[in-house]
Scaffold this motif. Sequence first.
Motif, short mmCIF file in Angstrom:
data_model
loop_
_atom_site.label_atom_id
_atom_site.label_comp_id
_atom_site.label_asym_id
_atom_site.label_seq_id
_atom_site.Cartn_x
_atom_site.Cartn_y
_atom_site.Cartn_z
N ARG B 210 0.83 -1.20 0.00
CA ARG B 210 0.00 0.00 0.00
C ARG B 210 0.86 1.24 0.00
O ARG B 210 2.05 1.19 0.27
N THR B 211 0.22 2.37 -0.28
CA THR B 211 0.97 3.62 -0.37
C THR B 211 1.37 4.08 1.02
O THR B 211 0.92 3.56 2.02
N LEU B 216 -0.42 4.70 7.14
CA LEU B 216 -0.43 5.55 8.35
C LEU B 216 -1.06 4.90 9.58
O LEU B 216 -0.53 5.06 10.68
N PRO B 217 -2.19 4.20 9.48
CA PRO B 217 -2.77 3.64 10.72
C PRO B 217 -1.96 2.49 11.30
O PRO B 217 -2.12 2.17 12.47
N ASN B 218 -1.12 1.86 10.50
CA ASN B 218 -0.46 0.65 10.98
C ASN B 218 0.51 0.84 12.15
O ASN B 218 0.43 0.07 13.11
N PRO B 219 1.43 1.82 12.06
CA PRO B 219 2.42 1.90 13.15
C PRO B 219 1.77 1.99 14.52
O PRO B 219 2.26 1.40 15.48
N GLY B 220 0.66 2.71 14.62
CA GLY B 220 -0.01 2.84 15.91
C GLY B 220 -0.52 1.51 16.45
O GLY B 220 -0.73 1.36 17.64
N ASN B 231 3.96 6.33 15.22
CA ASN B 231 3.40 7.18 14.18
C ASN B 231 4.43 8.20 13.72
O ASN B 231 4.66 8.41 12.54
N LEU B 232 5.09 8.81 14.71
CA LEU B 232 6.08 9.84 14.41
C LEU B 232 7.25 9.26 13.64
O LEU B 232 7.73 9.88 12.68
N ALA B 233 7.70 8.07 14.01
CA ALA B 233 8.84 7.46 13.32
C ALA B 233 8.52 7.29 11.84
O ALA B 233 9.33 7.61 10.97
N HIS B 234 7.34 6.82 11.54
CA HIS B 234 6.94 6.60 10.15
C HIS B 234 6.84 7.93 9.40
O HIS B 234 7.41 8.10 8.33
N VAL B 235 6.14 8.88 10.03
CA VAL B 235 5.92 10.17 9.38
C VAL B 235 7.26 10.86 9.14
O VAL B 235 7.52 11.40 8.06
N LYS B 236 8.11 10.79 10.14
CA LYS B 236 9.40 11.46 10.04
C LYS B 236 10.25 10.86 8.91
O LYS B 236 10.89 11.58 8.14
N ALA B 237 10.20 9.54 8.79
CA ALA B 237 10.98 8.88 7.75
C ALA B 237 10.50 9.31 6.37
O ALA B 237 11.31 9.66 5.51
N VAL B 238 9.19 9.31 6.18
CA VAL B 238 8.66 9.65 4.86
C VAL B 238 8.92 11.13 4.54
O VAL B 238 9.25 11.49 3.41
N TYR B 309 -2.25 10.37 14.44
CA TYR B 309 -2.52 11.80 14.53
C TYR B 309 -1.63 12.61 13.59
O TYR B 309 -2.04 13.62 13.07
N PHE B 310 -0.42 12.14 13.38
CA PHE B 310 0.50 12.91 12.56
C PHE B 310 0.29 12.59 11.09
O PHE B 310 0.01 11.47 10.72
N ARG B 311 0.39 13.64 10.30
CA ARG B 311 0.32 13.47 8.85
C ARG B 311 1.64 13.90 8.25
O ARG B 311 2.40 14.61 8.89
N PHE B 312 1.88 13.51 7.01
CA PHE B 312 3.12 13.95 6.37
C PHE B 312 3.09 15.46 6.25
O PHE B 312 2.19 16.02 5.63
#
Lengths: 136, 522, 327
Positions: B210-211, B216-220, B231-238, B309-312
């Motif tokens: 998936r894109t 986004l919902p998965n890390p949580g 969530n932050l780790a994922h968002v920060k990486a992207v 909660y965090f978005r790119f």
Amino acid sequence: MTFGLACCAIEMMATAMARFDIDRFGAGIFRATPRQSDLMIVAGTVTKKMAPTVVTLYEQMPSPKWVIALGNCAISGGPFVFEGQYNLVEGVDLLIPVDVYVPGCPPRPEGLLEGLMKIEEKITGKRRFPVPDKRW
Amino acid sequence: MVEIEELKRLFPRAEIAEIPYEERGYHLSIAVEKGDIPDVADTFAKKGCYLFDLFCVDYLDFLELVYFFNNHSAPYRIKVTTKLDPEQPTAPSISRIFTIAHWYEREIHEFFGVFFEGHPNLTYLFLHEGIDFYPLRKKQVKVSEEDKKRLMPKPPGEEEDTFFINLGPQHPSTHGVLRVILKMDGEYILWAEPVLGYLHRMHEKMAENRTYQQFLPNPGRMDYMGALNFNLAHVKAVEKLCGIEVPERAEYVRTITCELNRIGSHLLWLGAFLADLGGLTPFLYVFDDREQVLDILEAVTGSRLTYSYFRFGGLYNDVDGEFIEKTKRFIERLRGRFDMYNRLITGNVIFINRVKGVGIMDEALIRRYGSSGPVIRSTGLPYDIRKKEPYAAYRDIDFEIPTGVNGDNMDRYMIRLKEMEISLNIIEEAINRLPDGPYRAEKLPKKLKPPKGDLLSTVESPRGELGVYIVSDETEIPYRMRWRVPSYSNLMTFPELARGCLIADAIAILGSYDIVVPEIDR
Amino acid sequence: MTDVLKIAVEAIGQDTLRVILGLIGVLILVVINALMLTWAERKVAGHMQRRIAAKEVGPFGLIQPIADSLKLLGKELITPMKVDRVLYFLAPVICFIPVLVSFVVIPFGEGLQVRDINVGILVILAFSSLSVLSIFIAGWGSNNKYSLIGAARSVAQNIAYEVPLLLSLLIVVIMVGSLSLKDIVEAQKGMWFILYQPIAFLIYFIAGVAETNRTPFDLPEAESELVAGFHTEYSGMRFAIFFLAEYTNIMIISAVATTFFLGGYLGPYLPGIVWFLIKTYFLVFVILWFRWTFPRVRFDQLLNFSWKILIPVSFINLIVTGGILKL
């Protein structure tokens, strides 16, 4: 019976805590052994590796017994279903009979309490509390 | 510590390149022949490095084994790669040098079919007999008969005067569905081995399906206790991968919410740890406080547990005055509660006798396993990603890192209590400095198509060092997303610490790690 | 009507009738006590944990224990496949009988005693030791590793704590010079023995909590370690009997403590039985309070505490008391 599998287990604990206090309805004693349980709350994702254990535990419970599928994962696999998935049981009702489904990811503690009420309704045929106003 | 010239001299055949850290998240990349891997690992082990992560990427033409090394004093992340033949992938095992590699190699073996020469026990760790292909390979590869035999778990042999206990998967104090096989001599544990995978939810496979947004919902849901940190780790990486700038205000709100989340997680740990020791009442007291955290977070994120909660480029929505007000009130409230916790728990003689001097860790052990978080701070190592590689608003905020002396359960308990206090200070500071402005970056691309390349992003989750490694191939879908989770390397020290312990102590040790099983199983 | 009763009494003999009536009374007391204590435990736990606990079933949730026991009666009785059938069935029975017998000799009030035996305390101690046997049988018969560990712990624990328990009671026996519980109570007319012997009372109470397998000494059924300990494999009514025995044991330990140290049924104004129950249930409350406050001790700490601290202290206490009495 404490049968926390995943995220929903935390909400199940929260239901037993001071704010929601499931013990008000006399359902507060979580037994760790299936032999002394009446209700199995499957709180979380059931994987194929876990499936035999779930079935065994269910069979170890003395009847009459009930099952609540708590959360989307236990109902249908929830957000973890995708094409080519290899390790998920898509709904615990494929393994054991489920009486009440409580949706949510994870469901709120109120949801679990409502599920409990539903079980009661199923047993006694009566509802404990009046249904809230439809407007809400 | 690590000098490039020296490495070049030691490994003349290796390709060594310096990497811009700001862009890629690591400092040095070394590509070596697979035969050199044990030597390289040995060199880094002697330099005091630890194995941060070990995983595999399938590039179709070849399989790439990736080793990440780092050290605790000054962050210097080194990526060592080696190419393997996809038909008959074999590699030398480094489990004798870094004990944690024993587990990582078993994982790679069952997910990719890589055979590690010299590995003592390549049986199933996450998966089970029913799965007859290697799940993370890009092309479906059947498990060969020979490999199937190798993967079958070996039944442990019973001996005179000993017996086996299966702790879990359904056991009240394994915090989920962890299973530990214990070989017991009466009340004493002779040998222990964790069996994982009862909650393996295929997050890494899902990421390849998936894109970036859809993931986004998965890390949580990986670590439901520290969902925002994941969530932050994922968002920060992207964000780093796509070069998205995050507004200042969003960074501060991220810090505040992450710290609130950390407090919630530590509070729950406190209760669960005491419940493991047999004291049930503190569990309800901590939930009382935890509900306050949940209330605050629910108001802004819309969820009680599995936040996304965090978005790119920012946040899902902005915080308001009420959030600030509530947070301030919560800080006041919790500060007053520590005194009560100390009176209720810390001073109790039974509690002190149960935790003091139990489960002692030292730095050498930590290095062999690459553990992180409060677990290693208990040994006196002030290692915290928030400080060493600051992200979000942590670079502007000054805070101390509590450390222990003995590395026992008592230290781990004290550190977590102290960390909650420090988190309160961080939140207070961040609220005072909270700037105005947009909460989300403007001009965001509709479709995220990051440039080709790989990247590592690290975050300090409540349990320790969390890493996300993304390989992008210029499509909307990540080519490979690897999650390095802190509980994994923390838990693996358990067999060593539990040996010779009473069963009651072993459960206390298991409780003191603060493991979250879905995070380990992914 | 009265004639019929008189004839009946004469036919059976007054003493026998007294015992029969007493046993029925004790049985009722045991059941009501256990029901009330399960309710009390939940309420105490609830209020200590900042919640209200059972409240929906009946006023203040008072019907809750009755509903629970009816439910347990209706549950299927599972006999797991690999159990040792004889022992598995026998264990709950052996568990329940001694607690019943112990009540026979306890003086609830002046004259309110089923039977005043001149070796009363020996009866209680002898029978309460039997409950260890039942736990061991349950653990062994269940053929479950957790049960077995629980049973082994229970035996070690009970042997260790029986000694200080006996020694501390022995002090009172020396002071009174009688083994009859009634005599012991009467001897406290002037002053309760707790004031003469606070250390003995403390040791007795600690050992008593350990004997009943309550937190902080609940190792045989340590939930976070051994799932449910020795009764892991028991379900339905058999499990209920274990529960009943546990709560009755708490009651006995408290009743004996009241009789020996707190002046039994003695007290001003109110009738003896009321005083007796007030004192006993206060001690019961303290035991419940322990459970919801303390974490559990470790196995080796538990044994060390008994062998290295409690037993030497009670011996010294015994010698000193004996010496003083001799002077």
